[in-house]
Scaffold this motif. Structure first.
Motif, PDB file in Angstrom:
ATOM      1  N   ASN A 146     -14.320  -3.862 -38.298  1.00 55.98           N
ATOM      2  CA  ASN A 146     -13.087  -3.220 -37.886  1.00 55.98           C
ATOM      3  C   ASN A 146     -11.917  -3.933 -38.562  1.00 55.98           C
ATOM      4  OD1 ASN A 146     -13.392  -0.973 -35.691  1.00 55.98           O
ATOM      5  ND2 ASN A 146     -14.938  -2.504 -35.147  1.00 55.98           N
ATOM      6  N   GLN A 147     -10.728  -3.883 -37.939  1.00 54.28           N
ATOM      7  CA  GLN A 147      -9.551  -4.534 -38.519  1.00 54.28           C
ATOM      8  C   GLN A 147      -8.864  -5.429 -37.490  1.00 54.28           C
ATOM      9  OE1 GLN A 147      -7.094  -1.422 -40.340  1.00 54.28           O
ATOM     10  NE2 GLN A 147      -8.942  -0.268 -40.879  1.00 54.28           N
ATOM     11  N   ASN A 156     -13.906  -8.605 -39.881  1.00 54.67           N
ATOM     12  CA  ASN A 156     -12.619  -8.166 -39.364  1.00 54.67           C
ATOM     13  C   ASN A 156     -11.523  -8.947 -40.107  1.00 54.67           C
ATOM     14  OD1 ASN A 156     -12.599  -6.220 -36.842  1.00 54.67           O
ATOM     15  ND2 ASN A 156     -14.433  -7.502 -36.615  1.00 54.67           N
ATOM     16  N   ASN A 216     -14.623 -13.042 -41.901  1.00 53.06           N
ATOM     17  CA  ASN A 216     -13.226 -13.097 -41.467  1.00 53.06           C
ATOM     18  C   ASN A 216     -12.478 -14.175 -42.257  1.00 53.06           C
ATOM     19  OD1 ASN A 216     -12.673 -11.330 -38.879  1.00 53.06           O
ATOM     20  ND2 ASN A 216     -14.743 -12.164 -38.631  1.00 53.06           N
TER      21      ASN A 216
END
Length: 283
Positions: free
Chosen positions: A209-210, A229, A260
């Motif tokens: 996701n973000q 992410n 990440n």
């Protein structure tokens, strides 16, 4: 001469007996058919699976095919999908399924994966309080009304993976597994208390996701996936309690933070309460 006559009488009797035995064996074994007939039976049966109607046990299933050019909205759910007792399978439906289908009242398990559902409204599951599992993986869902799952007090497993969500709705309190991998979620789209009240949640999947930060993680969570992410830091209170040096988080068995930007070695005091270190970048 007598032996010859005896043989002439015995041979036909043996042939007839063998034929009768073959017929009896075929009846004793359910679905037993000669080679070509068996292959044809299996092929026809597989082709008709998506055209079954849900009928009372005393009636025969209806194998009527889906009419060409029919609008999916106008067709009964159990003509488009496979309806078994308590379960509805609507996977890769043709013609395209763009909304959640109307479900039988007793539905406990819904599998509507890989369709083109775009939105989930409050009315979609309002009357189906028996639902325990919903799998909507691989659709085009970009919007879920906040009360869409609010009446599902029995719901334990929910998968919204591989959709287009930018924010999460209110989630049922009894969830044990939630999967929102491969969406477009940012931290502002996940409320601060989104998971706080989910005291039975064991598996939480928010990978790909973000997200810019780790959301609040309930004490019950055992497996947490946050890989791929945009998480840049981890605070002392993300997993532990900075004001309680005796606190231990024993339930958390797996944390993935790989993919990440955060360099985990910069936050050594953030994992002191955990029995395993997060998987991720340390250099």
């Amino acid at each position: 001469m007598k032996a010859f006559l005896f043989t002439c009488m015995l041979v036909p009797w043996l042939v007839a007996a063998s034929a009768r035995r073959f017929d009896q064996d075929s009846q004793l074994i359910p679905g037993s058919l000669p080679g070509r007939e068996l292959n044809g039976y299996i092929s026809d049966n597989l082709k008709s699976r998506r055209a079954r109607r849900a009928l009372p046990p005393t009636e025969e299933p209806d194998y009527t095919p889906v009419p060409e050019g029919a609008d999916v909205i106008d067709l009964p759910t159990c003509l488009l999908c496979v309806c078994l007792t308590g379960s509805v399978y609507c996977e890769e439906v043709s013609p395209d399924m763009t909304t959640v289908p109307t479900l039988p009242k007793e539905t406990a398990y819904l599998y509507a994966r890989f369709n083109k559902i775009k939105k989930i409204s409050n009315k979609d599951f309002a009357d189906i309080v028996t639902l325990k599992r919903i799998d909507l993986t691989g659709n085009l869902i970009s919007e879920i009304e906040d009360g869409a799952f609010s009446k599902l007090s029995l719901l334990e497993e929910l998968s919204l993976a591989e959709n287009r969500l930018v924010k999460l709705p209110m989630l049922p309190a009894k969830l044990t597994s939630f999967n929102a991998n491969h969406n477009r979620l940012k931290t502002k789209g996940v409320k601060a208390n989104a998971f706080k009240k989910l005291t039975k949640l064991y598996n939480l999947f928010l990978a790909d996701n973000q997200l810019e930060a780790v959301p609040h993680i309930p004490e019950s969570v055992r497996i947490l996936h946050l890989q791929n992410n945009n998480i840049t830091e981890v605070s002392k209170d993300t997993f532990c309690r900075s004001n309680d040096t005796y606190y231990l988080r024993l339930s958390l068995n797996e944390v993935r933070l790989d993919g990440n930007p955060v360099v985990l070695s910069k936050y050594p005091d953030s994992f002191t309460c955990m029995k395993v270190l997060p998987i991720g970048k340390y250099r």
